[in-house]
Write a protein that holds these residues in place. Structure first.
Motif, PDB file in Angstrom:
ATOM      1  N   GLU A  56      46.864  33.128  36.208  1.00  0.00           N
ATOM      2  CA  GLU A  56      45.965  33.147  37.508  1.00  0.00           C
ATOM      3  C   GLU A  56      45.154  34.287  37.593  1.00  0.00           C
ATOM      4  N   ARG A  57      45.641  35.753  37.086  1.00  0.00           N
ATOM      5  CA  ARG A  57      45.127  36.879  37.225  1.00  0.00           C
ATOM      6  C   ARG A  57      43.998  37.039  36.170  1.00  0.00           C
ATOM      7  N   ILE A  58      43.845  36.208  34.902  1.00  0.00           N
ATOM      8  CA  ILE A  58      42.891  36.401  34.197  1.00  0.00           C
ATOM      9  C   ILE A  58      41.630  35.610  34.254  1.00  0.00           C
ATOM     10  N   LYS A  59      42.135  34.524  34.912  1.00  0.00           N
ATOM     11  CA  LYS A  59      40.957  33.321  35.058  1.00  0.00           C
ATOM     12  C   LYS A  59      40.067  33.631  35.855  1.00  0.00           C
ATOM     13  N   VAL A  60      40.081  34.904  36.709  1.00  0.00           N
ATOM     14  CA  VAL A  60      39.031  35.360  37.431  1.00  0.00           C
ATOM     15  C   VAL A  60      38.034  35.980  36.666  1.00  0.00           C
ATOM     16  N   PHE A  61      38.207  36.384  35.267  1.00  0.00           N
ATOM     17  CA  PHE A  61      37.446  36.745  34.732  1.00  0.00           C
ATOM     18  C   PHE A  61      36.484  35.833  33.681  1.00  0.00           C
TER      19      PHE A  61
END
Ligand code: SF4
Length: 192
Positions: A56-61
């Motif tokens: 969830e935290r990395i897929k914003v990049f």
């Protein structure tokens, strides 16, 4: 669960993949306590996150390239996590001091940075990186040979280059061209 110190998006500043926009996942803990450690965050606070929570935290990049670093990532068996990320089409690089290569055996890319140079592993990685200062015992690495790229990286300050060590490394690779200079580009650019 993974012990996550920080997740951030930047460029790879070191080695073969310099300039690649990358998502960095820093894990907590290390088996060593080097006096030149510039990754002191690995000793601090961390959050315990599940694989799904990390995703969830990395897929914003926008990048699909993940670099797992530390601390020393291979104090944990990361093969399940690496496989999980690869299933979502991420390529996964790991930076290690060589503590346990079998814990990252399915990584797409492994950077090996040995800290003690008396025994240097010959297999299990894609590039080697020696962190060198003007006071380092470079005699120990002169005879080292590998089919993989071998980088010499100046021991820099936490947030900026150390000019003396940079100059030493430039002259060192010029005299010993089997080595390649890795400068920590991010510290010259002043980015994280
Ligand atoms: S191996 Fe790396 S992270 Fe661990 S103490 Fe040494 S420099 Fe720091």
């Amino acid at each position: 669960m993974l012990k996550i110190v920080e997740i951030f998006y930047s460029i790879q500043g070191e080695g073969t993949q310099v300039g690649v926009p990358s998502i960095f996942i820093r894990l907590h803990g290390c088996n060593l306590a080097c006096n030149f450690c510039d990754e002191l965050l690995h000793k601090g606070e961390y959050a315990s996150l599940s694989f799904d929570e990390v995703l969830e935290r990395i897929k914003v990049f926008p990048s699909m390239h993940v670099i797992i670093t530390g601390g020393e990532p291979t104090i944990y068996n990361l093969n399940g996590f690496i496989e999980y990320l690869q299933a979502y089409m991420y390529s996964v690089a790991v930076e290690t001091n060589g503590y346990n290569f079998s814990n990252i055996s399915n990584a797409n890319w492994v950077t090996y940075s040995p800290k003690a140079w008396d025994v240097i592993e010959k297999y299990g990685y894609d590039e080697v990186k020696f962190v060198v200062s003007k006071d380092s015992d470079v005699e120990k690495i002169l005879a080292f040979k590998s089919y993989k790229p071998i980088f010499i990286q100046p021991q820099n300050e936490i947030d900026r280059p150390n000019k003396e060590n940079v100059n030493f490394c430039v002259e060192f690779v010029k005299a010993h061209p089997q080595f390649i200079l890795s400068v920590q580009l991010h510290k010259f650019l002043g980015v994280e």
